[in-house]
Design an enzyme around this catalytic site. Structure first.
Site, PDB file in Angstrom:
ATOM      1  N   GLU A  46       4.396   4.495  -3.537  1.00 43.51           N
ATOM      2  CA  GLU A  46       5.497   5.019  -2.725  1.00 43.51           C
ATOM      3  C   GLU A  46       6.859   4.777  -3.373  1.00 43.51           C
ATOM      4  O   GLU A  46       7.886   5.131  -2.813  1.00 43.51           O
ATOM      5  CB  GLU A  46       5.502   4.352  -1.341  1.00 43.51           C
ATOM      6  CG  GLU A  46       4.484   4.908  -0.381  1.00 43.51           C
ATOM      7  CD  GLU A  46       3.058   4.540  -0.737  1.00 43.51           C
ATOM      8  OE1 GLU A  46       2.811   3.372  -1.083  1.00 43.51           O
ATOM      9  OE2 GLU A  46       2.191   5.424  -0.709  1.00 43.51           O
TER      10      GLU A  46
ATOM     11  N   ASP B  14      -1.488  10.702   1.481  1.00 44.07           N
ATOM     12  CA  ASP B  14      -1.552   9.228   1.423  1.00 44.07           C
ATOM     13  C   ASP B  14      -2.853   8.709   2.033  1.00 44.07           C
ATOM     14  O   ASP B  14      -2.905   7.606   2.550  1.00 44.07           O
ATOM     15  CB  ASP B  14      -0.335   8.590   2.133  1.00 44.07           C
ATOM     16  CG  ASP B  14      -0.213   7.089   1.862  1.00 44.07           C
ATOM     17  OD1 ASP B  14      -0.764   6.618   0.852  1.00 44.07           O
ATOM     18  OD2 ASP B  14       0.417   6.396   2.680  1.00 44.07           O
TER      19      ASP B  14
ATOM     20  N   GLY C  68       2.337   0.420  -5.266  1.00 45.27           N
ATOM     21  CA  GLY C  68       3.575   1.010  -5.764  1.00 45.27           C
ATOM     22  C   GLY C  68       3.638   2.527  -5.755  1.00 45.27           C
ATOM     23  O   GLY C  68       4.616   3.094  -6.233  1.00 45.27           O
TER      24      GLY C  68
HETATM   25 CA    CA Z   1      -0.081   4.764  -0.272  1.00 44.81          CA
END
Ligand code: CA
Length: 705
Positions: free
Chosen positions: A201, A323, A199
């Site tokens: 993002e 990320d 979650g």
């Molecule tokens: Ca990610």
């Protein structure tokens, strides 16, 4: 109530099978940690990574370099209702269990594919009326004692009776109001079941893993991955320590670190290792504006399996902002390094470095890049920290960074052969641009909106080998052989004592390679992209190899341009479970050719540029692109909106029913109840704009390729 279906015919077949001892119809045998750690059991595949050490190595040798050319389909199961399939099937006592789209779980006879039971957790009923992000796939199941464990998109952890598929208990692991989801396989060990969620993002969130009693579903402990607001007090000394590495008011964004994958139980040292996620939001300037390492983001964290207490951590990407999470699988092996036996963790996270860590202490032993990396020059072994290249850290600026948010390696499992002493690693090669110049410091993270705090684009696949399969020597820290592959997203791998490595590709080809040389010895065209990892097991003297076929995961959402060029359009090709054996002679019906939906030109629809621009913002903010693709160009996880009749003029009500009211939630499309009529209109203008522009530009791929 969730439903179990078991046709009378199946039931009768089951009874007959039970009478002949083919399938155990009685109480299933209780699976213990000893069973889950047993490397010699070749009849079954009891856990996600086969055994507790997650090596995905089988001692089976019947299928080998000599016999593999005779490998053929022994049996198959068509799954016409499924979409993306990414899960690892489990095999116990002659029964195969696997999970498909919308977390529907099936049990089939592992010798012939005959259905035994289907359990539908009715995810749509839970999701209906709530906003959600559309992650409808699951990577797998877990077995412990006499039970089968599953976790659902909407956040439930379930225990099922292995014989009947009936639900024994269900526990909600997060409230439906929180922007979290589960795609991971639960991890069962020592009378417990562990699960985290994803979650980062999709809004503010604070990552955690939770362990439940495997018999009752009662919560035993929870480990938070990042600290909350210090004013509320800390849950543990570990959180107090972690808070010293954060700045600003990070708790307003949740901080992230969600553990959506990578849970390994070390039966030998009685330790639990979890791989942790990136920050929420991605952008560190917004999340922790004064810098700091931001523990325990992007780390391998060792926990006491009984209490969840912190033991040690190793952070792969301090101060994460790209990320580059560490949610990739954690594989255990004894390695001989400098004439010493090392109890090692092997870990290849998104950031492109392959890590060997001493799992008794958490000390880094070595780290070398296994793919192109431009964010760090190397990892300093004295400090254990990466040496960053300054230009990679965007801050109110633009940076071109390798690897990408998809990672140099994602959740596609790597395998390790103790015979060749090589890791078989599916690798991604790509570059992305990050640009946060339009994000003010007071930017707010909103639940269920796409909330990365930075714009990113993947400018395409930079080379003709955007994927590769590597045989990686973890002691020497170098590739021994590499097979270059066109296209990203090769599946997880399986290594066997037959000297073979199996892997599927996004182009539908399932291959067996010589484990020592990388020579391709055999292949099968499944006619549809393969994203799930293969397994192997042996029943009545026959070795079987099984794989689920169904292009899936984030790449199938079309987030990188190459995915839309494959022709795996939504609903065209049959998703399938394939099982191979030597001289297997089953003939699955051929798949249709690759297909590209034709965008619809609506002559009477005058696109309003302003509405289309608003529609584009709504489309991107709501994360529509995660599943329907950037520019409304889908790769197969969902219908291509440019070719869908729903956004057309006469379907105005139908469009609102789907997008606002969620009447397709049964197919995995959640509703967005807050959208106004004006916003719905703007979305329709944007979609029509994309369709018309594709047609005008003549870039709609025509027919087959
Ligand atoms: Ca990610």
């Amino acid at each position: 109530m969730p439903t179990v279906s078991s046709t009378n015919r199946t039931f009768v077949l089951g009874l007959i099978a039970a009478a002949f001892g083919v399938v155990s119809w009685a109480e299933p045998r209780s699976i213990s940690d000893t069973d889950l750690a047993d490397e010699t059991n070749t009849a079954e595949w009891l856990a996600y990574g086969r055994t507790h050490n997650e090596q995905r190595f089988s001692p089976l040798t019947e299928v080998n370099a000599t016999t593999v050319e005779r490998l053929g389909v022994q049996w198959y199961v068509d799954l016409p209702e499924d979409v993306g399939l990414v899960s690892t099937p489990l095999v116990a006592e002659g029964v195969m269990y696997f999970t498909g789209t919308m977390n529907v779980i099936r049990a089939v006879d592992a010798s012939n594919g005959k259905p035994l039971w289907t359990f539908d957790p009715e995810v749509a009923k839970e999701v209906a009326g709530h906003k959600r992000q559309g992650h409808v796939h699951s990577r797998g199941l877990s077995i412990y004692g006499n039970k089968l464990f599953a976790a659902t998109w909407d956040g439930r952890l379930l225990a099922l009776d292995r014989t009947t598929g009936k639900q024994i208990w269900s526990t909600r692991t997060f409230p439906l109001t929180e922007s979290r989801y589960i795609t991971g396989a639960p991890k069962a060990f020592k009378g417990k079941v562990l699960i985290g969620n994803g979650g980062t993002e999709h809004g503010p969130g604070r990552g955690y893993v939770t362990a439940y009693n495997s018999e009752t579903g009662k919560q035993l402990w929870r480990f938070y991955i990042v600290p909350g607001n210090p004013a509320d007090g800390f849950e543990s000394p570990a959180m107090e320590m972690a808070a010293k590495t954060w700045t600003g008011e990070w708790w307003k964004h949740g901080g992230g670190g969600h553990a959506w994958h990578a849970f390994t139980y070390d039966a030998e040292l009685d330790a639990l290792y979890i791989g942790t996620g990136n920050g929420a939001p991605w952008n560190q300037r917004l999340r922790s504006p004064g810098g700091g390492d931001n523990l325990f983001l992007c780390s391998v964290v060792a926990l006491d399996p009984d209490t969840g207490e912190y033991r040690w951590h190793y952070q792969t990407t301090p101060a994460e902002t790209w990320d580059f999470n560490s949610n990739m699988d954690i594989v255990l092996a004894d390695l001989e390094i400098d004439n010493k036996q090392v109890k090692a963790i092997m870990h290849a996270p998104k950031n492109g470095f392959f890590y060997v860590i001493d799992r008794r202490t958490g000390k880094l032993i070595s780290a070398e890049p296994f793919a192109e990396v431009n964010w760090a020059s190397h990892v300093d072994l004295a400090t254990g920290r990466p040496v960053e290249i300054e230009a990679a850290r965007y801050s109110k600026s633009r940076s071109r960074v390798t690897p990408t948010p998809l990672g140099a390696h994602s959740w596609h499992a790597m395998s390790y052969s103790p015979l060749t002493r090589l890791v078989y690693l599916p690798t991604l090669h790509a570059t992305a641009e990050y640009d946060d110049s339009t994000y003010p410091a007071d930017w707010e993270n909103q639940p269920f909106l796409a909330g990365t705090g930075v714009d990113f684009t993947a400018p395409g696949e930079p080379s003709d080998y955007s994927g590769s399969l590597q045989a990686w020597d973890p002691v020497q820290q170098r590739a021994v052989w590499t097979v270059d592959q066109q296209g990203l997203w090769g599946s997880g791998t399986l290594a066997t004592a037959g000297g073979l490595v199996f892997q599927g590709e996004q182009n539908g080809i399932f291959s067996a390679y010589n484990a020592s040389t990388g020579e391709r010895l055999w292949s099968y065209d499944a006619g549809l992209g393969i994203s799930a990892p293969p397994i192997t097991y042996r029943l009545k003297g026959t070795q079987y190899i099984s794989v689920l076929v169904g292009f899936g995961g984030a790449y199938a959402g079309g987030t990188v341009p190459g995915a839309t060029e494959l022709g795996w359009a939504y609903g065209v090709h049959t998703r399938r479970l394939l099982t191979f054996s030597i001289d297997g002679a089953a003939q699955p019906p051929p798949q249709p050719a690759p297909y590209f939906p034709q965008p619809i030109f609506e002559a009477g629809f005058d696109v309003d540029a302003k509405l289309s621009a608003l529609g584009e913002d709504l489309y991107n903010d709501h994360g529509c692109a995660f599943c329907h693709g950037p520019d409304a160009k889908a790769a197969g996880m969902t219908p291509d909106l440019r070719a869908s009749p729903f956004p057309l003029s006469e379907m105005e009500t139908g469009f609102a029913n789907v997008v606002r009211d969620g009447n397709r939630v049964g197919r995995g499309m959640p509703g967005y109840p807050g959208l106004t009529n004006h916003e719905l209109k703007a979305l329709r203008h944007y979609i029509r704009d994309m369709a018309h522009k594709t047609i005008t530009a003549g870039t709609a791929p025509l027919g087959e390729h």
